[in-house]
Design a protein around this motif. Structure first.
Motif, mmCIF file in Angstrom:
data_model
loop_
_atom_site.group_PDB
_atom_site.id
_atom_site.type_symbol
_atom_site.label_atom_id
_atom_site.label_comp_id
_atom_site.label_asym_id
_atom_site.label_seq_id
_atom_site.Cartn_x
_atom_site.Cartn_y
_atom_site.Cartn_z
ATOM 1 N N TRP A 262 0.867 -1.189 0.000
ATOM 2 C CA TRP A 262 0.000 0.000 0.000
ATOM 3 C C TRP A 262 0.899 1.233 0.000
ATOM 4 O O TRP A 262 1.749 1.392 0.869
ATOM 5 C CB TRP A 262 -0.895 -0.044 1.240
ATOM 6 N N ARG B 280 -13.459 6.537 4.504
ATOM 7 C CA ARG B 280 -12.748 5.625 3.605
ATOM 8 C C ARG B 280 -12.027 4.539 4.381
ATOM 9 O O ARG B 280 -11.703 3.492 3.836
ATOM 10 C CB ARG B 280 -11.745 6.410 2.755
ATOM 11 N N GLU B 281 -11.729 4.773 5.644
ATOM 12 C CA GLU B 281 -10.967 3.809 6.427
ATOM 13 C C GLU B 281 -11.837 2.680 6.964
ATOM 14 O O GLU B 281 -11.317 1.679 7.456
ATOM 15 C CB GLU B 281 -10.252 4.525 7.559
ATOM 16 N N TYR C 253 -7.351 -1.996 7.474
ATOM 17 C CA TYR C 253 -7.542 -1.593 8.863
ATOM 18 C C TYR C 253 -8.299 -2.654 9.661
ATOM 19 O O TYR C 253 -8.015 -2.883 10.840
ATOM 20 C CB TYR C 253 -8.276 -0.258 8.929
ATOM 21 N N ASN D 102 -13.168 -1.289 -1.453
ATOM 22 C CA ASN D 102 -12.194 -0.349 -0.915
ATOM 23 C C ASN D 102 -11.127 -1.091 -0.116
ATOM 24 O O ASN D 102 -11.370 -1.523 1.010
ATOM 25 C CB ASN D 102 -12.917 0.666 -0.020
ATOM 26 N N SER E 146 0.755 5.355 0.005
ATOM 27 C CA SER E 146 -0.110 6.504 0.246
ATOM 28 C C SER E 146 0.725 7.776 0.237
ATOM 29 O O SER E 146 1.806 7.819 0.828
ATOM 30 C CB SER E 146 -0.826 6.355 1.598
ATOM 31 N N ASN F 185 -3.902 7.007 -2.859
ATOM 32 C CA ASN F 185 -3.633 5.678 -2.332
ATOM 33 C C ASN F 185 -3.519 4.692 -3.478
ATOM 34 O O ASN F 185 -4.413 4.623 -4.340
ATOM 35 C CB ASN F 185 -4.761 5.214 -1.402
ATOM 36 N N PHE G 114 -2.747 0.512 -4.314
ATOM 37 C CA PHE G 114 -2.749 -0.821 -3.688
ATOM 38 C C PHE G 114 -2.251 -1.840 -4.700
ATOM 39 O O PHE G 114 -2.752 -1.914 -5.829
ATOM 40 C CB PHE G 114 -4.153 -1.185 -3.226
ATOM 41 N N GLU H 243 -8.551 -0.135 1.580
ATOM 42 C CA GLU H 243 -8.090 0.477 2.824
ATOM 43 C C GLU H 243 -8.885 -0.044 4.025
ATOM 44 O O GLU H 243 -8.325 -0.305 5.095
ATOM 45 C CB GLU H 243 -8.207 1.995 2.730
#
Length: 313
Positions: A40, A259-260, A237, A231, A42, A308, A310, A233
Motif C-alpha cells: 500500500w 474511507r478507512e 484496517y 475499498n 499513500s 492511495n 494498492f 483500505e
C-alpha cells in the motif's frame, strides 16, 4: 475533541461524517475472502501558490494477509522556494499475538523510538487498554486509555504522565461508545469541562458498513455517495486492528475518514452547509476483482490531494 494521538502517530486521517442513501443507490454485499493486498502506497500532496501539487509526506506499507507488517514513512521538508531540501525517513513495525490481535506498533528513526502503542485485552478478547508513548524535543509523553464494558456500551477514561516513573494522572475527559453488532460506531459521546451540550456523534450505516449519516456535535454534516467497487483500505484496517478496536482508537480530523471503514469506495462527499465545498474521488478498478487499485481524494478547497495505491497479490 478527543486527544487523537493514534492518528497523529499514523499520519492518517479519520473523521465522523454524514452521507445519504436511497434504495436505488443501495450497494450489493460482496465477499472479501479473496482480497489480498501485499503493498500500500499513500501520498499527500498540497497545492502550491502557482497551482501545482507538491508531495508533503508519503508512506509505503508491506502487508501479509492484509495485516500491516511494516511501514516506511517519508516526510518531505520544503523551503521557501517550494523546493524539497531533505526527506526524513522513519519506520513503523507491527507485532501481533498468536490469535492475530495487534499487540504493539512502534515508530523509529535512526535507531531511536519516536513513538509506540502497546495494547492489552481482557479474557473475552476485548480491548482493555493501550499505552501510547511519544518523544519530542522537550520531554517524553505517556498516554494511557482504559476501556470498561457494560451491556452494549463501552466507556473510556484516559491518563497522562511525562516520565516513565511518574504516576498517571487521570484526565477530566471521558468518552462513551456504542457499536452495532457489526462493529460500526453508531454513538460517540465526549464529556468534560471543554465540551458543550453538543458532545455526541450519532451515525447510521448501510449493510456494507458504509457510513450513511452522522450528526456530529450538533452542527457538522456531510453527504456521501458510494460506488459498487471494493475499498482495500477498509480491509487493511479491519485485518490489522479489527473493526471494534479501530473504532475505539478513532477521532475527528478529516472529511474522507469514512474511507478507512467503508467497504465500498467513496464516490463523492459534500458539505451540506457549504454547497461550493465539494469533495471528489477518482478511482482505478481492477476489472477481474472489482477492487480499487488506486484512489485519489481531492478536498473541498482544492488544496490537498491524497493518493492511495494498492498492489494486489
Amino acid at each position: 475533541m478527543k486527544k487523537n494521538y493514534f492518528l497523529v502517530f499514523l499520519m492518517l486521517p479519520f473523521f465522523f461524517l454524514q452521507s445519504c442513501s436511497s434504495d436505488e443507490n443501495e450497494i450489493t454485499e460482496t465477499s472479501n475472502q479473496d482480497i489480498k493486498i501485499r503493498k500500500w502506497i499513500s501520498a499527500t500532496y498540497y497545492r502550491n501558490y502557482d497551482g501545482s501539487l507538491k508531495v508533503s509526506d508519503s508512506m509505503v506499507s508491506h502487508l501479509k494477509n492484509n495485516k500491516i507488517i511494516e511501514s516506511v514513512y517519508y516526510n518531505y521538508r520544503i523551503n521557501y522556494n517550494n523546493e524539497t531540501v531533505s526527506v526524513d525517513t522513519s519506520t513503523i513495525q507491527y507485532q501481533y499475538d498468536t490469535d492475530g490481535k495487534i499487540l504493539k506498533f512502534m515508530k523509529e528513526q535512526d535507531n531511536k523510538v519516536l513513538g509506540s502503542y502497546e495494547f492489552s485485552y481482557d479474557n473475552e478478547g476485548r480491548l482493555k487498554s493501550y499505552v501510547y508513548f511519544s518523544e519530542d524535543d522537550y520531554d517524553d509523553n505517556y498516554y494511557k486509555s482504559v476501556y470498561t464494558y457494560a451491556n452494549d456500551t463501552i466507556y473510556n477514561n484516559s491518563f497522562t504522565k511525562n516520565e516513565i516513573n511518574d504516576e498517571y494522572i487521570e484526565d477530566s475527559e471521558t468518552y462513551k461508545y456504542i457499536l452495532s453488532k457489526e462493529g460500526d460506531l453508531v454513538y460517540y459521546e465526549a464529556n468534560g469541562p471543554y465540551y458543550s451540550d453538543n458532545n455526541t456523534v450519532i451515525s447510521t450505516y448501510d449493510q456494507n458498513s458504509n457510513k450513511l449519516s452522522a450528526n456530529q456535535f450538533g452542527y457538522v454534516e456531510y453527504v456521501y455517495t458510494y460506488t459498487e467497487y471494493l475499498n482495500p483500505e477498509a480491509f487493511i484496517y479491519d485485518a490489522t486492528f479489527g473493526k471494534e478496536v479501530y473504532n475505539l482508537l478513532g477521532g475527528e480530523t478529516n472529511a474522507f475518514a469514512t474511507r478507512e471503514t467503508s467497504k465500498n469506495v467513496l464516490q463523492s462527499v459534500k458539505n451540506i452547509f457549504k454547497a461550493n465545498e465539494e469533495y471528489s474521488i477518482e478511482s482505478i478498478i481492477d476489472s477481474d476483482t472489482n477492487i480499487a487499485t488506486k484512489i485519489t481524494y481531492n478536498d473541498g478547497f482544492d488544496n490537498e490531494v491524497i493518493v492511495n495505491e494498492f498492489i494486489l497479490e
